[in-house]
Motif scaffolding. Structure first.
Motif, mmCIF file in Angstrom:
data_model
loop_
_atom_site.group_PDB
_atom_site.id
_atom_site.type_symbol
_atom_site.label_atom_id
_atom_site.label_comp_id
_atom_site.label_asym_id
_atom_site.label_seq_id
_atom_site.Cartn_x
_atom_site.Cartn_y
_atom_site.Cartn_z
ATOM 1 N N ARG A 42 131.986 -96.549 7.707
ATOM 2 C CA ARG A 42 130.867 -97.032 6.879
ATOM 3 C C ARG A 42 129.510 -96.426 7.249
ATOM 4 O O ARG A 42 128.756 -96.038 6.352
ATOM 5 N N ALA A 49 136.224 -95.380 -0.580
ATOM 6 C CA ALA A 49 137.339 -95.905 -1.361
ATOM 7 C C ALA A 49 138.561 -95.915 -0.452
ATOM 8 O O ALA A 49 138.545 -95.330 0.636
ATOM 9 N N SER A 62 138.452 -105.750 0.203
ATOM 10 C CA SER A 62 137.370 -105.054 0.913
ATOM 11 C C SER A 62 136.160 -104.837 0.012
ATOM 12 O O SER A 62 135.068 -104.540 0.489
ATOM 13 N N LEU A 64 136.062 -102.404 -2.048
ATOM 14 C CA LEU A 64 136.023 -100.966 -2.323
ATOM 15 C C LEU A 64 136.977 -100.609 -3.459
ATOM 16 O O LEU A 64 137.966 -101.306 -3.688
#
Length: 197
Positions: A42, A49, A62, A64
């Motif tokens: 991060r 992704a 998450s 994502l």
């Protein structure tokens, strides 16, 4: 943080050494393995992704995007990479596997800064290549699609054909250890002093 690079966590494999259990979802101290990788990635990229072919809803927790292989036959990491290249809105994509939670905090920086004019770069610990930790330009997608269509599956051969540059992270062998078994996960948990809460 690199805004020009999308980070993709590769979690689409069969995990045969985990008895077929989805490796990225193995719990370590109450947290799925992929989350440790996610927290490491991060700070290094602005967009992320997850490449997953099973349990998409659980990975989706998450927040994502979840990217599935474009081919249904578990074609290995290259299939996840192709899907990631096609998904990305950025020109560059960095890939990290879901089972290497200690990969270098400088991974993206070093791959980016040392790739030169190459359209791909991958990590080495100075002794062994780690081609699933790689930076690829999205223009490689057609070449990769053709490579897979020929039945090829070897990641290193593709990277060589793409003129990828090997980037050495010397003296950091431990950073590239992947957790292949439940015993590996338990050992890593103990090394990190993580407790089940």
């Amino acid at each position: 943080m690199h805004e020009e690079i999308t980070g993709i966590i590769l979690a689409g494999g069969r995990a045969t050494r985990m008895g077929g259990e989805d490796k990225g979802l193995i719990q370590i101290a109450g947290i799925p393995l992929y989350q440790y990788v996610l927290s490491r990635l991060r700070p290094q990229v602005s967009l992320m992704a997850i490449s997953a072919n099973r349990n998409q809803a659980r990975y989706g927790e998450s927040g994502l995007p979840i990217v599935s292989d474009l081919t249904p036959d578990f074609s290995g990491p290259l299939a996840g990479m192709l899907a990631g290249l096609k998904h990305a809105a950025t020109e560059w994509v960095v890939f990290v596997p879901c089972d290497v939670p200690d990969f270098p905090a400088t991974l993206v920086d070093q791959l980016w800064q040392q790739k030169g004019s190459s359209l791909a770069a991958y990590a080495s610990d100075g002794e062994r290549a780690h081609p699933t930790l790689a930076l690829l330009h999205t223009s490689l997608a057609p070449q990769l699609k053709e490579y897979l269509a020929r039945g090829e599956r070897k990641l290193m051969l593709f990277l060589d054909a793409a003129g990828a540059r090997k980037i050495a992270f010397s003296g950091q062998q431990a950073a590239f250890h992947n957790l292949n078994t439940r015993e590996d996960c338990l050992r890593w948990q103990q090394e990190k002093g993580l407790t089940n809460e």
